[in-house]
Design a protein around this motif. Structure first.
Motif, short mmCIF file in Angstrom:
data_model
loop_
_atom_site.label_atom_id
_atom_site.label_comp_id
_atom_site.label_asym_id
_atom_site.label_seq_id
_atom_site.Cartn_x
_atom_site.Cartn_y
_atom_site.Cartn_z
N PRO A 20 0.85 -1.20 0.00
CA PRO A 20 0.00 0.00 0.00
C PRO A 20 0.88 1.24 0.00
O PRO A 20 2.06 1.18 0.36
CB PRO A 20 -0.76 -0.14 1.31
N ALA A 21 0.35 2.37 -0.42
CA ALA A 21 1.11 3.62 -0.40
C ALA A 21 0.16 4.80 -0.27
O ALA A 21 -1.01 4.71 -0.66
CB ALA A 21 1.96 3.76 -1.67
N VAL A 22 0.64 5.90 0.28
CA VAL A 22 -0.22 7.05 0.54
C VAL A 22 -0.74 7.68 -0.74
O VAL A 22 -1.82 8.29 -0.75
CB VAL A 22 0.51 8.11 1.39
N GLY A 23 -0.01 7.53 -1.84
CA GLY A 23 -0.49 8.06 -3.11
C GLY A 23 -1.84 7.50 -3.48
O GLY A 23 -2.69 8.19 -4.05
N GLN A 24 -2.07 6.24 -3.14
CA GLN A 24 -3.35 5.60 -3.44
C GLN A 24 -4.48 6.22 -2.64
O GLN A 24 -5.62 6.32 -3.12
CB GLN A 24 -3.24 4.11 -3.14
N VAL A 25 -4.18 6.64 -1.40
CA VAL A 25 -5.20 7.28 -0.57
C VAL A 25 -5.67 8.57 -1.21
O VAL A 25 -6.88 8.82 -1.36
CB VAL A 25 -4.63 7.56 0.84
N PHE A 26 -4.72 9.41 -1.62
CA PHE A 26 -5.08 10.70 -2.22
C PHE A 26 -5.71 10.52 -3.60
O PHE A 26 -6.64 11.25 -3.96
CB PHE A 26 -3.85 11.59 -2.29
N ASP A 27 -5.22 9.57 -4.36
CA ASP A 27 -5.78 9.31 -5.68
C ASP A 27 -7.24 8.88 -5.57
O ASP A 27 -8.08 9.30 -6.38
CB ASP A 27 -4.96 8.23 -6.38
N SER A 28 -7.54 8.06 -4.58
CA SER A 28 -8.92 7.58 -4.41
C SER A 28 -9.88 8.71 -4.02
O SER A 28 -11.09 8.59 -4.21
CB SER A 28 -8.96 6.49 -3.34
N LEU A 29 -9.35 9.80 -3.50
CA LEU A 29 -10.18 10.94 -3.10
C LEU A 29 -10.25 12.01 -4.19
O LEU A 29 -10.79 13.11 -3.95
CB LEU A 29 -9.62 11.56 -1.81
N GLY A 30 -9.70 11.70 -5.35
CA GLY A 30 -9.79 12.62 -6.48
C GLY A 30 -8.75 13.72 -6.49
O GLY A 30 -8.88 14.72 -7.21
N TYR A 31 -7.68 13.56 -5.73
CA TYR A 31 -6.60 14.54 -5.70
C TYR A 31 -5.77 14.49 -7.00
O TYR A 31 -5.68 13.43 -7.65
CB TYR A 31 -5.66 14.25 -4.54
N ALA A 32 -5.18 15.61 -7.35
CA ALA A 32 -4.15 15.64 -8.38
C ALA A 32 -2.86 15.21 -7.70
O ALA A 32 -2.44 15.80 -6.70
CB ALA A 32 -4.00 17.04 -8.96
N THR A 33 -2.24 14.16 -8.21
CA THR A 33 -1.05 13.60 -7.55
C THR A 33 0.16 13.70 -8.46
O THR A 33 0.06 13.45 -9.66
CB THR A 33 -1.29 12.12 -7.17
N SER A 34 1.32 14.02 -7.87
CA SER A 34 2.52 14.20 -8.70
C SER A 34 3.78 13.91 -7.90
O SER A 34 3.80 13.97 -6.67
CB SER A 34 2.58 15.63 -9.26
#
Length: 649
Positions: free
Chosen positions: A373-387
């Motif tokens: 698991p990784a925190v990027g997945q948490v933010f991605d699942s909430l519709g965040y722009a991730t980079s």
């Protein structure tokens, strides 16, 4: 210190005397004495190569060895592994000699011997020149892990090479091959002559030779076979490392299986129970320190920045004055510790909350790290722009694959900058990456989670146009690149503060791992080596938490759960991670290198040496044996569980 000479050391000393006696008394008689002299000569050749390697190591790291007498002891105690290596290399020529005497009964081309000797000689030369800069940076000798990471990231390795390393390598190779060439031609070749001998002599030589080789290879006849810890003699690990034969250790490490845990101390059930209790914390006790449950998040991962360059963390003054200002604007965790000693492990620790695996690195196994698991997945699942922004090659250590498979939509690296962009040996300068990141964030229409991973502070500490603290020594160059990083990050934040989105933004700053610089006095078993900055600030932080210090022990691993907590995700997915803002939690931090591991709590620290199989460092007083033993038992259970999890992924 412990320098009692044991039976095996006496055997080695006897063997040296026997070799000398054979040389002095062989005369010109044909038969078994001539054959024996050849084997003694070839055996001595391998010993000479080991001697040259150890001498190079001692000359390079003499300043780290506390007692000058330990240098002599290192050569003496190291004979056990030297003799073992030489015996391994003698096995094939010895077997051929028996075949030659019993069946061929004639001489063969000298090129057979020459090729056989050349192959290990060239391999050993490469190991010697690779070992010196590696030890300076990593604090451990060349290993399978270093080889595989080097082959996987050749560009990264070449970026770490500077003119000083090349000069050192050239000088070392010259000395190495001069010694090897002349010893081989003046000593070995002159005695590589076929002489027939009787069947009786051949059988006797076979029995005695096989017995001698077996004895030296195994290191004696005790229950335990020979290993690196057999030559440890001091409480100074650099002296112990000098005694360890670099070639023997490397070849032994190549044969180790990654399918079996090196951390097998207790039953799996007991280990799981201990770990579960040690990491259990009350998720309902987490304090909400933010004004919003949908903040923008910027995670800054500094390359190799240690606590020793922060005055507020007990380190040197004037190196990071501007980051110190930022520390005081938010929550500063003064006792934060990295999970390991390298970037590949630090990245996984921060983003996945998964601990270091000692001699292994899960990020190099894509099928394994994809399951983390990784925190990027948490933010991605909430519709965040991730980079993810990094001036180097994102393929380094498989960072790119990790990001893209863990919810990071946009990866910006060295390839995304024009060819004329200012670069050092690792890639684009951090201030240019920061500018690109800032321009990108200005255009975002939705909440963002962005990772900024710096690089200028990476060895060889290239910097242009000038070094604030000079670059006469590696330590000064490190101070200079850290000062650059300090200024760069502060300027980035100052510009970010001018943006509308900053009031809704939280910034987390940490380091990927500790470093030997600038102090150059903490080994991999010392907690100071892993002491890193960790602070949280930004417009989204509630006023009452600005300027707050937390002096209790926390781990780099805790960042993953904390980031998830910022967006109200009380997830169970990061089993080794505790929220930094939980009121009811355990204050523990575990650290790990290739051959040592340790644990820190609010009372002290203790570490365990995997080679010596005992406690190597402790801050607890002598009368606190039970406390110390209990804490290291927790660490044993922890790493046993971690490595078993690694194997299962």
């Amino acid at each position: 210190m412990c320098k009692s000479v044991n039976l095996q050391t006496i055997i080695c000393k006897f063997a040296v005397n026997f070799i000398f006696y054979t040389y002095m008394n062989v005369g010109q008689k044909p038969g078994w004495r001539v054959s024996l002299l050849f084997f003694v000569s070839l055996f001595a050749y391998w010993l000479v190569l080991s001697f040259v390697d150890r001498a190079a190591f001692v000359l390079s790291f003499r300043y780290k060895i506390e007692d000058v007498q330990d240098i002599a002891y290192a050569f003496l105690y190291g004979l056990r592994l030297d003799f073992s290596l030489a015996a391994y290399l003698m096995a094939l020529p010895f077997l051929f000699f028996i075949i030659q005497q019993l069946w061929l009964q004639r001489g063969v081309s000298p090129w057979l011997l020459r090729v056989y000797v050349m192959l290990p000689t060239f391999l050993f030369a490469a190991i010697t020149i690779a070992n010196l800069p590696l030890y300076e940076s990593w604090g451990e000798k060349v290993s399978k892990r270093a080889l595989t990471l080097g082959l996987d990231t050749i560009g990264g390795v070449s970026s770490s090479v500077d003119a000083g390393m090349l000069l050192q390598a050239a000088l070392m190779l010259t000395i190495y091959f001069v010694v090897a060439h002349y010893f081989y031609h003046w000593v070995v070749v002159k005695r590589a002559k076929y002489t027939s001998q009787s069947l009786k002599s051949t059988v006797i030589l076979f029995v005695l030779g096989a017995l001698a080789l077996f004895t030296f290879i195994r290191g004696g006849y005790g229950r335990a076979t020979l290993n690196q810890s057999a030559v440890y003699f001091s409480d100074d690990n650099t002296a112990n490392h000098a005694a360890v034969n670099t070639y023997w250790s490397f070849l032994k490490d190549l044969t180790k299986s990654t399918k079996k845990s090196p951390y097998q101390f207790m039953s799996e059930e007991e280990a799981k129970a201990i770990v579960g209790d040690s990491l259990l914390y009350d998720r309902d006790s987490v304090i909400n320190v933010l004004k919003t449950d949908r903040p923008n998040v910027i995670l800054v991962i500094l390359e190799g920045v240690v606590a020793q360059v922060f005055a507020d963390l007990g380190g040197e003054k004037d190196i990071t004055p501007k980051m110190t200002t930022l520390m005081r604007e938010g929550v500063n965790f003064t006792q934060a510790y990295a999970a390991a000693d390298r970037s590949d492990k630090g990245m996984i620790a921060v983003l996945s909350g998964f601990p270091s695996q000692g001699p292994e690195s899960i990020i190099k196994y894509i099928p394994k790290h994809e399951k983390l698991p990784a925190v990027g997945q948490v933010f991605d699942s909430l519709g965040y722009a991730t980079s993810f922004y990094h001036g180097g090659q994102s393929e380094f250590y498989n960072f790119k694959s990790f990001m893209l498979t863990h919810g990071i939509d946009k990866v910006v690296d060295n390839a995304n900058f024009p060819i004329n962009a200012q670069r050092n040996s690792w890639g684009v300068y951090d201030h240019l990456v920061a500018k690109r990141l800032l321009n990108s964030l200005k255009k975002e229409k939705k909440p963002f989670f962005s990772i900024f991973y710096t690089l200028v502070n990476h060895e060889p500490f290239d910097l242009s146009p000038s070094y604030a603290f000079g670059n006469k020594t590696k330590a000064d160059a490190y101070r200079s690149t850290t000062f650059y990083t300090d200024t760069m990050l502060f300027n980035f934040i100052e510009e970010a503060k001018q943006q509308d989105w900053y009031e809704n933004t939280i910034v987390v700053v940490t380091s990927d791992h500790g470093h030997v610089y600038p102090t150059e006095k903490y080994g991999l078993d010392r907690p100071e080596r892993y002491h890193i900055p960790l602070f949280v600030f930004g417009g989204a932080l509630k006023e009452e938490y600005r300027g707050k210090k937390v002096d209790e022990v926390v781990s780099q691993l805790d960042i993953a759960s904390t980031l998830a907590g910022f967006v109200q995700e009380k997830t169970m997915r990061f089993k080794y991670s505790q929220d930094l803002f939980a009121l009811r939690r355990k204050h523990l931090a575990f650290y790990n290198s290739n051959a040592a591991f340790g644990v820190i709590n609010n009372e002290g620290a203790v570490s365990y040496d995997m080679l010596k199989r005992n406690i190597s460092y402790s801050t607890f007083p002598k009368d606190s044996v039970d406390h110390r033993e209990k804490l290291i038992h927790v660490a044993k259970a922890y790493y046993q569980t971690v490595f078993n999890d690694f194997l299962k992924y």
